[in-house]
Design a protein around this motif. Structure first.
Motif, PDB file in Angstrom:
ATOM      1  N   SER A  87     -37.959 -28.977 -12.819  1.00 20.77           N
ATOM      2  CA  SER A  87     -36.679 -28.280 -12.738  1.00 20.77           C
ATOM      3  C   SER A  87     -36.599 -27.514 -11.440  1.00 20.77           C
ATOM      4  CB  SER A  87     -36.505 -27.321 -13.922  1.00 20.77           C
ATOM      5  OG  SER A  87     -35.324 -26.553 -13.776  1.00 20.77           O
ATOM      6  N   SER A 116     -34.601 -24.975 -11.047  1.00 23.17           N
ATOM      7  CA  SER A 116     -34.297 -23.590 -11.398  1.00 23.17           C
ATOM      8  C   SER A 116     -35.504 -22.949 -12.067  1.00 23.17           C
ATOM      9  CB  SER A 116     -33.084 -23.528 -12.341  1.00 23.17           C
ATOM     10  OG  SER A 116     -31.953 -24.125 -11.734  1.00 23.17           O
ATOM     11  N   ARG A 155     -23.868 -24.998  -9.528  1.00 24.28           N
ATOM     12  CA  ARG A 155     -23.636 -24.973 -10.976  1.00 24.28           C
ATOM     13  C   ARG A 155     -22.598 -26.015 -11.380  1.00 24.28           C
ATOM     14  NH1 ARG A 155     -23.309 -18.384 -11.201  1.00 24.28           N
ATOM     15  NH2 ARG A 155     -25.575 -17.970 -11.323  1.00 24.28           N
ATOM     16  N   CYS A 192     -24.260 -29.335 -11.356  1.00 22.86           N
ATOM     17  CA  CYS A 192     -25.130 -29.491 -12.522  1.00 22.86           C
ATOM     18  C   CYS A 192     -24.317 -29.782 -13.784  1.00 22.86           C
ATOM     19  CB  CYS A 192     -25.975 -28.244 -12.721  1.00 22.86           C
ATOM     20  SG  CYS A 192     -27.282 -28.013 -11.478  1.00 22.86           S
ATOM     21  N   CYS A 239     -31.640 -29.979 -12.918  1.00 26.09           N
ATOM     22  CA  CYS A 239     -31.184 -28.615 -12.630  1.00 26.09           C
ATOM     23  C   CYS A 239     -32.017 -27.595 -13.405  1.00 26.09           C
ATOM     24  CB  CYS A 239     -29.719 -28.453 -13.023  1.00 26.09           C
ATOM     25  SG  CYS A 239     -28.605 -29.461 -11.985  1.00 26.09           S
TER      26      CYS A 239
END
Length: 413
Positions: free
Chosen positions: A326, A328, A402, A405, A413
């Motif tokens: 990921s 994030s 965002r 994603c 993401c």
């Protein structure tokens, strides 16, 4: 937008004209009737004639209508071809071949196969190495011909411009496997590198763990060899030991540092920065810009970041999530009080987080000029990255990410 064509104004015609037209279907004299075949051109000429200027206008409109129709047909044809052209060519057997022809193979190329690889995952590797013609050549061949094949891990010596059948034949041949070679890619952690070395060289992992336990035997003053295992392809003689393997890789790292002009006293610092660049930059074009962001953020007197790097890669490394898949960071990674969490501790982390290649090392030494303090990758497929000077602009980039994603779920993401 098309407009209706006004019909010509009918006038009382001479008796002779009306009589001559009596045996034919009455014509309105409109372009619609002429194009549909309900009227003959003579009927149009025989009808009451509007002023000459109106006829010219009507002619131009007719030409425009014809051009619009033709343009629509051509445009529609292009659209259909763009959508179905590949399938049509494949059906007719007239498309560009997806494979190189037999007998074209030349030179030498290498490909590394890891445990769990399939035709779908090996195909792009072959293409990137210049072995096959397209990124899915081998996979298409295997599917179309119902080929079952078990890929064995290892480094294989092949040729460039090979056909898919020739590739499979070579991969079956034990002589193609380089039993004493190892290939490491950029961005691997030390643990990932040890796994690859053990698998590709058939040397027990415990031997490598023992070989890296004391970095000082290789002239490294750091507490671990994280960042000191250079990513490259290595060939070794039969009977090579784990210690000899590590020694060669560390020497290759020193060589890269020297080539980039890194003073011996700065080697660890540059490797830390280069490792962050390697993990953070998605495209090679951005390496030198990411390096500039790091240098700008490290300045203690700036009001924008107050010396905090705030790099997700370092925070993830500190809690063992750097390979979680990921981009994030988890809440645990962002809040954990460890010396790699650059969201909490100002300055650089205490050591590198991965191995770095020549480009990242050079970028760490030579950041490009710029005023950026932030960067955000807004498209994980293309690697498109937005660099910002202010936090307000950074927030816009984050929102762009965002949105991407949301439109691309399950994309890392």
């Amino acid at each position: 937008r098309r407009q209706r064509e006004p019909g010509p104004q009918r006038q009382a015609a001479p008796v002779g004209v009306a009589a001559a037209a009596a045996d034919r279907t009455p014509a309105s004299g409109s372009l619609e009737d002429l194009f549909s075949g309900r009227a003959h051109s003579d009927d149009v000429r025989g009808a009451a004639r509007p002023p000459k200027r109106r006829r010219r206008v009507g002619g131009w409109i007719a030409l425009a209508v014809v051009l619009v129709i033709i343009g629509g047909i051509v445009g529609g044809g292009f659209a259909l071809w763009n959508t179905y052209g590949d399938r049509v060519r494949e059906f007719l057997g007239t498309g560009e071949p997806t494979d190189y022809a037999e007998g074209m193979a030349t030179g030498e190329a290498r490909v590394t196969i890891v445990a769990g690889d399939t035709g779908e995952s090996v195909s792009p590797k072959l293409f990137e190495a210049g072995i096959t013609k397209q990124s899915d050549s081998l996979y298409k061949y295997m599917v179309q011909n119902n080929v079952a094949f078990t890929f064995q891990p290892g480094v294989y010596k092949l040729q460039q411009q090979m056909s898919s059948p020739a590739v499979l034949t070579a991969l079956r041949d034990p002589a193609s496997r380089l039993n004493h070679s190892v290939q490491l890619r950029e961005g691997l952690t030390l643990n990932q590198s040890l796994d690859a070395m053990s698998e590709q060289l058939s040397i027990p992992r415990a031997d490598f763990e023992a070989a890296v336990a004391d970095p000082s035997q290789y002239g490294v003053s750091a507490s671990t060899l994280e960042g000191w295992i250079f990513p490259a392809t290595y060939d070794f003689d039969d009977g090579v030991t784990a210690t000899q393997v590590i020694q060669k890789m560390v020497q290759r790292t020193v060589q890269s540092l020297d080539q980039a002009g890194v003073p011996p006293a700065d080697r660890e610092r540059i490797l830390i920065i280069a490792s962050i660049i390697e993990r953070e930059a998605r495209n090679s074009d951005d390496f030198y810009k990411v390096s500039r962001v790091i240098e700008n953020r490290l300045q203690p007197d700036n009001d924008e970041t107050h010396g905090l790097l705030q790099m997700d890669s370092t925070a993830q490394y500190g809690v063992g999530e750097i390979s979680a898949g990921s981009s994030s960071s988890s809440e645990n990674a962002l809040t954990s009080d460890n010396p790699w969490n650059t969201y909490i501790h100002p300055g650089l982390p205490i050591g590198p987080i991965a191995n770095a290649g020549d480009l990242a090392i050079d970028a760490a030494m030579h950041p490009v000029d710029g005023t950026w303090y932030y960067f955000t990758t807004v498209n994980l497929d293309t690697g498109e990255t937005v660099f910002s000077t202010t936090y307000a602009d950074q927030e816009k980039a984050v929102q762009q990410f965002r949105d991407w994603c949301s439109a691309n779920p399950n994309s890392g993401c």
